[in-house]
Design a protein around this motif. Structure first.
Motif, PDB file in Angstrom:
ATOM      1  N   VAL A  45       0.833  -1.195   0.000  1.00  0.00           N
ATOM      2  CA  VAL A  45       0.000   0.000   0.000  1.00  0.00           C
ATOM      3  C   VAL A  45       0.874   1.253   0.000  1.00  0.00           C
ATOM      4  N   ALA A  46       1.920   1.248   0.820  1.00  0.00           N
ATOM      5  CA  ALA A  46       2.803   2.417   0.906  1.00  0.00           C
ATOM      6  C   ALA A  46       3.507   2.681  -0.419  1.00  0.00           C
ATOM      7  N   GLN A  47       3.968   1.625  -1.079  1.00  0.00           N
ATOM      8  CA  GLN A  47       4.641   1.791  -2.367  1.00  0.00           C
ATOM      9  C   GLN A  47       3.691   2.354  -3.422  1.00  0.00           C
ATOM     10  N   THR A  48       2.459   1.878  -3.414  1.00  0.00           N
ATOM     11  CA  THR A  48       1.475   2.371  -4.380  1.00  0.00           C
ATOM     12  C   THR A  48       1.165   3.839  -4.121  1.00  0.00           C
ATOM     13  N   ARG A  49       1.027   4.206  -2.850  1.00  0.00           N
ATOM     14  CA  ARG A  49       0.778   5.610  -2.507  1.00  0.00           C
ATOM     15  C   ARG A  49       1.914   6.502  -2.999  1.00  0.00           C
ATOM     16  N   ILE A  50       3.128   6.104  -2.726  1.00  0.00           N
ATOM     17  CA  ILE A  50       4.299   6.888  -3.139  1.00  0.00           C
ATOM     18  C   ILE A  50       4.355   7.007  -4.659  1.00  0.00           C
ATOM     19  N   ALA A  51       4.078   5.904  -5.356  1.00  0.00           N
ATOM     20  CA  ALA A  51       4.144   5.907  -6.825  1.00  0.00           C
ATOM     21  C   ALA A  51       3.125   6.876  -7.419  1.00  0.00           C
ATOM     22  N   TYR A  52       1.910   6.895  -6.885  1.00  0.00           N
ATOM     23  CA  TYR A  52       0.896   7.795  -7.426  1.00  0.00           C
ATOM     24  C   TYR A  52       1.114   9.245  -6.996  1.00  0.00           C
ATOM     25  N   ASP A  53       1.642   9.455  -5.812  1.00  0.00           N
ATOM     26  CA  ASP A  53       2.015  10.818  -5.431  1.00  0.00           C
ATOM     27  C   ASP A  53       3.010  11.405  -6.431  1.00  0.00           C
ATOM     28  N   ALA A  54       3.948  10.572  -6.873  1.00  0.00           N
ATOM     29  CA  ALA A  54       5.019  11.046  -7.761  1.00  0.00           C
ATOM     30  C   ALA A  54       4.508  11.441  -9.140  1.00  0.00           C
ATOM     31  N   VAL A  55       3.415  10.835  -9.592  1.00  0.00           N
ATOM     32  CA  VAL A  55       2.927  11.108 -10.956  1.00  0.00           C
ATOM     33  C   VAL A  55       1.597  11.856 -10.956  1.00  0.00           C
ATOM     34  N   ALA A  56       1.166  12.352  -9.809  1.00  0.00           N
ATOM     35  CA  ALA A  56      -0.182  12.903  -9.695  1.00  0.00           C
ATOM     36  C   ALA A  56      -0.459  14.025 -10.693  1.00  0.00           C
ATOM     37  N   ASP A  57       0.449  14.986 -10.812  1.00  0.00           N
ATOM     38  CA  ASP A  57       0.216  16.109 -11.724  1.00  0.00           C
ATOM     39  C   ASP A  57       0.100  15.643 -13.174  1.00  0.00           C
ATOM     40  N   ARG A  58       1.007  14.785 -13.581  1.00  0.00           N
ATOM     41  CA  ARG A  58       0.986  14.274 -14.956  1.00  0.00           C
ATOM     42  C   ARG A  58      -0.258  13.424 -15.201  1.00  0.00           C
ATOM     43  N   TYR A  59      -0.635  12.608 -14.233  1.00  0.00           N
ATOM     44  CA  TYR A  59      -1.819  11.759 -14.335  1.00  0.00           C
ATOM     45  C   TYR A  59      -3.069  12.619 -14.530  1.00  0.00           C
ATOM     46  N   ALA A  60      -3.195  13.666 -13.703  1.00  0.00           N
ATOM     47  CA  ALA A  60      -4.362  14.543 -13.802  1.00  0.00           C
ATOM     48  C   ALA A  60      -4.433  15.209 -15.168  1.00  0.00           C
ATOM     49  N   GLU A  61      -3.284  15.610 -15.679  1.00  0.00           N
ATOM     50  CA  GLU A  61      -3.239  16.250 -16.998  1.00  0.00           C
ATOM     51  C   GLU A  61      -3.661  15.284 -18.095  1.00  0.00           C
ATOM     52  N   PHE A  85     -18.766  11.544  -3.404  1.00  0.00           N
ATOM     53  CA  PHE A  85     -17.523  11.968  -2.771  1.00  0.00           C
ATOM     54  C   PHE A  85     -16.424  11.000  -3.185  1.00  0.00           C
ATOM     55  N   GLY A  86     -15.168  11.436  -3.050  1.00  0.00           N
ATOM     56  CA  GLY A  86     -14.049  10.611  -3.485  1.00  0.00           C
ATOM     57  C   GLY A  86     -13.116  10.260  -2.350  1.00  0.00           C
ATOM     58  N   ILE A  87     -12.524   9.081  -2.468  1.00  0.00           N
ATOM     59  CA  ILE A  87     -11.527   8.597  -1.514  1.00  0.00           C
ATOM     60  C   ILE A  87     -10.332   8.111  -2.320  1.00  0.00           C
ATOM     61  N   ASP A  88      -9.131   8.505  -1.929  1.00  0.00           N
ATOM     62  CA  ASP A  88      -7.942   8.029  -2.616  1.00  0.00           C
ATOM     63  C   ASP A  88      -6.803   7.842  -1.630  1.00  0.00           C
ATOM     64  N   LEU A  89      -5.948   6.892  -1.954  1.00  0.00           N
ATOM     65  CA  LEU A  89      -4.781   6.580  -1.134  1.00  0.00           C
ATOM     66  C   LEU A  89      -3.736   7.680  -1.183  1.00  0.00           C
ATOM     67  N   SER A  90      -3.662   8.394  -2.298  1.00  0.00           N
ATOM     68  CA  SER A  90      -2.601   9.358  -2.554  1.00  0.00           C
ATOM     69  C   SER A  90      -2.980  10.762  -2.077  1.00  0.00           C
ATOM     70  N   PRO A  91      -2.239  11.334  -1.136  1.00  0.00           N
ATOM     71  CA  PRO A  91      -2.524  12.717  -0.713  1.00  0.00           C
ATOM     72  C   PRO A  91      -2.435  13.715  -1.856  1.00  0.00           C
ATOM     73  N   GLU A  92      -1.504  13.492  -2.779  1.00  0.00           N
ATOM     74  CA  GLU A  92      -1.372  14.411  -3.906  1.00  0.00           C
ATOM     75  C   GLU A  92      -2.598  14.352  -4.814  1.00  0.00           C
ATOM     76  N   MET A  93      -3.119  13.153  -5.050  1.00  0.00           N
ATOM     77  CA  MET A  93      -4.322  13.023  -5.864  1.00  0.00           C
ATOM     78  C   MET A  93      -5.505  13.713  -5.181  1.00  0.00           C
ATOM     79  N   VAL A  94      -5.632  13.543  -3.878  1.00  0.00           N
ATOM     80  CA  VAL A  94      -6.733  14.171  -3.143  1.00  0.00           C
ATOM     81  C   VAL A  94      -6.628  15.693  -3.231  1.00  0.00           C
ATOM     82  N   SER A  95      -5.410  16.208  -3.111  1.00  0.00           N
ATOM     83  CA  SER A  95      -5.205  17.652  -3.225  1.00  0.00           C
ATOM     84  C   SER A  95      -5.631  18.170  -4.592  1.00  0.00           C
TER      85      SER A  95
END
Length: 210
Positions: free
Chosen positions: A6-22, A75-85
């Motif tokens: 879970v921690a690895q997945t969170r870190i991985a999505y935090d790292a790509v959050a901006d690009r993913y959203a775009e 409402f939305g729930i996500d593991l990644s703090p960056e995605m939630v932001s």
């Protein structure tokens, strides 16, 4: 391949959050089948329950917002703090919170619907039944689940390379059986071939909590 934590997945999505959203901001514009599925899901929820819909693994919130536009309380729930932001910034009128699908901070039977739109693809196969059991716990009787997954041909789930973290392709019958074991009744299933730029078949199962 080593199973992602879970921690690895969170870190991985935090790292790509901006690009993913775009990349995925307007993804539904070119996906008529998915829009039709979401519309059917929304109609079923509206007709059968007054409960809210949780978009679990919501990412930057574009599908949460689409369901809201279809008339659902979402409402939305996500593991990644960056995605939630990012989701909060793009949709200030909707609630988004950090959370794990393995332990949802929601009351038993409190939801009218759950959307799990490819949010379980990184869940190790031995853990997926427990996740679906958690979905069942928080859904009200008669509540609906729309479950998107990477569809494979093998009789068992297979690990595959993914741009963010290891993911798993599942045979549709395997997902259907896990849903049945956890108290869901299948309503419909659909598969589609990969579009340009995609690598995997997409599978969708619509189910109702028995």
């Amino acid at each position: 391949m080593t199973e992602p934590t879970v921690a690895q997945t969170r870190i991985a999505y935090d790292a790509v959050a901006d690009r993913y959203a775009e990349l995925f901001r307007d993804m539904l514009d070119s996906l008529p089948m998915e829009r039709a599925l979401l519309a059917a899901f929304a109609e079923l929820v509206r007709d059968n329950s007054s409960g809210a819909v949780a978009d679990i693994g919501c990412g930057p919130g574009q599908v949460t917002a689409h369901l809201h536009a279809l008339g659902l309380t979402t409402f939305g729930i996500d593991l990644s703090p960056e995605m939630v932001s990012l989701a909060r910034r793009a949709n200030p009128h909707l609630p988004f919170d950090e959370g794990s699908m393995t332990n949802l901070d929601l009351a038993d039977g409190s939801l009218g619907g759950i959307l799990a739109f490819f949010s379980t693809i990184h869940t190790p196969p031995r853990q997926l039944s427990a996740v679906i059991g958690e979905f069942q716990r928080v859904l009200a009787p008669g509540g609906h689940l729309l479950f998107g997954f990477l569809a494979g041909d093998a009789p068992q789930p297979e690990a595959t390379d993914h741009k963010v973290a290891i993911a798993y392709q599942w045979p549709p019958d395997g997902i259907a059986e896990l849903l049945r074991q956890n108290g869901f009744t299948e309503i419909a299933r659909i598969q589609r071939e990969p579009h340009e730029g995609e690598r995997f078949r997409h599978g969708y199962l619509l189910a109702r909590r028995s």
